[in-house]
Design an enzyme around this catalytic site. Structure first.
Site, PDB file in Angstrom:
ATOM      1  N   HIS A  20       1.730  -3.858   3.181  1.00 49.51           N
ATOM      2  CA  HIS A  20       0.743  -2.864   2.776  1.00 49.51           C
ATOM      3  C   HIS A  20      -0.664  -3.451   2.872  1.00 49.51           C
ATOM      4  O   HIS A  20      -1.643  -2.719   3.055  1.00 49.51           O
ATOM      5  CB  HIS A  20       0.994  -2.398   1.339  1.00 49.51           C
ATOM      6  CG  HIS A  20       2.260  -1.638   1.155  1.00 49.51           C
ATOM      7  ND1 HIS A  20       3.472  -2.254   0.928  1.00 49.51           N
ATOM      8  CD2 HIS A  20       2.516  -0.305   1.170  1.00 49.51           C
ATOM      9  CE1 HIS A  20       4.420  -1.334   0.801  1.00 49.51           C
ATOM     10  NE2 HIS A  20       3.863  -0.148   0.952  1.00 49.51           N
ATOM     11  N   ASP A  60       7.296   2.553   9.766  1.00 57.43           N
ATOM     12  CA  ASP A  60       6.806   2.466   8.398  1.00 57.43           C
ATOM     13  C   ASP A  60       5.416   3.098   8.403  1.00 57.43           C
ATOM     14  O   ASP A  60       4.866   3.436   9.458  1.00 57.43           O
ATOM     15  CB  ASP A  60       6.777   1.006   7.941  1.00 57.43           C
ATOM     16  CG  ASP A  60       6.823   0.851   6.424  1.00 57.43           C
ATOM     17  OD1 ASP A  60       6.597   1.853   5.712  1.00 57.43           O
ATOM     18  OD2 ASP A  60       7.065  -0.273   5.946  1.00 57.43           O
TER      19      ASP A  60
END
Length: 340
Positions: A185, A255
């Site tokens: 992230h 993702d």
């Protein structure tokens, strides 16, 4: 889904704004994904899901969520029960293999029931990454075990439980996030392990579950295989490893394309992931300033990607065993009580 495009979108709030409705109607995402910011209560959530399916144009529009149990869950009590992190399933499996497999199945089946109550029909589980010592704890107890063979057995049981409940499971994060020493992230994890080491451990559960209908890619750079591009953007990883070595033939979604592990303009990220071999681009933060350029990089679903998407949607069915949910819940609680 004849005009659906190769992306999954996320609304920003509790209901799509007028701007979002117009945008989604024009850009036709294949599916949608929900987060805690989209959830306020039972009736609101049910209405939101219905709205998104209408925007998708079909009852089988996939509505995804991350509901693993433990720290990764978007539905909190009273909307859904607290279910434990997947690691406890592996703990039971090592004590009693049959009970552990049954617990994994029930975990998937009951997660499906928790979601189907609101019309949510796709869950980003199971996480079949295999952590190693020293890895970042972004995976941690989300992993079923540190043993790849155990992960394969339990991951299959959990996925089968989801499918029995009419919910599409999504294997993650292919071909393996367990060695990452950073949170993707925030930055790009670089894994320097040799290809043979990865094949023997990280890739093994994905190979054992290669017949599953849907999986999510890993934003991980495997330097011994492709020293330039993370898996999501790497034709070498996707074609040679995921499609070839692992043998996965299902739908491959990225993702979240907005994660900081990836760089560059959003249309270029989307285009690069599709060019590398991903079927679907996932965008999660609901930022219209990112989505508008992103959609320039995603094509209409066609060819093999469309075939895979149709196959994935075929798992979105009404469960035949709903009358047994109470008994399954009691059995689940009994199995968990062994670990207390």
């Amino acid at each position: 889904m004849s005009d659906a495009k190769s992306w999954i979108a996320a609304p920003l709030g509790l209901e799509p704004s007028r701007e979002e409705r117009q945008f989604f109607a024009g850009e036709r995402p294949w599916g949608f994904i929900l987060f805690a910011r989209n959830i306020d209560g039972p009736s609101q959530l049910t209405e939101l899901v219905e709205m998104l399916k209408e925007l998708g144009g079909r009852e089988t529009t996939p509505i995804f969520i991350d509901q693993e149990g433990g720290r990764i869950r978007r539905l909190m009590p009273p909307l859904a029960p607290n279910r434990p992190a997947p690691r406890v399933i592996g703990d039971l499996y090592r004590e009693d293999g049959e009970s552990g497999r049954r617990l994994a199945y029930l975990h998937g089946r009951l997660l499906a029931a928790d979601l189907m109550r609101y019309g949510i029909n796709a869950d980003c589980v199971p996480c079949i990454d295999v952590p190693v010592e020293g890895a970042h704890d972004i995976i941690g107890d989300r992993a079923l075990s540190n043993d790849p063979h155990e992960v394969a057995v339990l991951g299959r049981a959990m996925a089968e439980g989801c499918m029995a409940g009419g919910v599409l499971p999504v294997l993650k994060h292919m071909p393996g996030h367990g060695r990452g020493r950073a949170d993707s992230h925030k930055e790009l994890p670089i894994v320097d392990a040799k290809h043979y080491e990865l094949a023997a451990r990280d890739f093994l559960p994905f190979a054992e579950l290669s017949d599953m209908p849907c999986a999510m890619s890993a934003h991980i750079l495997f330097s011994d295989i492709d020293s330039q591009r993370p898996a999501t953007l790497s034709p070498v990883i996707i074609e040679d490893v995921i499609r070839g070595e692992i043998g996965f033939e299902g739908l491959l979604m990225t993702d979240d394309i907005s994660m900081k592990a990836l760089k560059g303009p959003y249309d270029e990220r989307a285009r690069a992931s599709i060019s590398a071999g991903c079927d679907i681009v996932l965008h999660c933060n609901g930022d219209m300033q990112e989505m508008r350029p992103l959609v320039r990089g995603v094509p209409v679903l066609d060819g093999e990607s469309r075939r895979r998407a149709i196959h994935a949607e075929s798992y979105l069915t009404q469960p035949a065993d709903s009358e047994q949910l109470d008994a399954m819940g009691e059995e689940y609680d009994r199995l968990l009580s062994v670990l207390v």
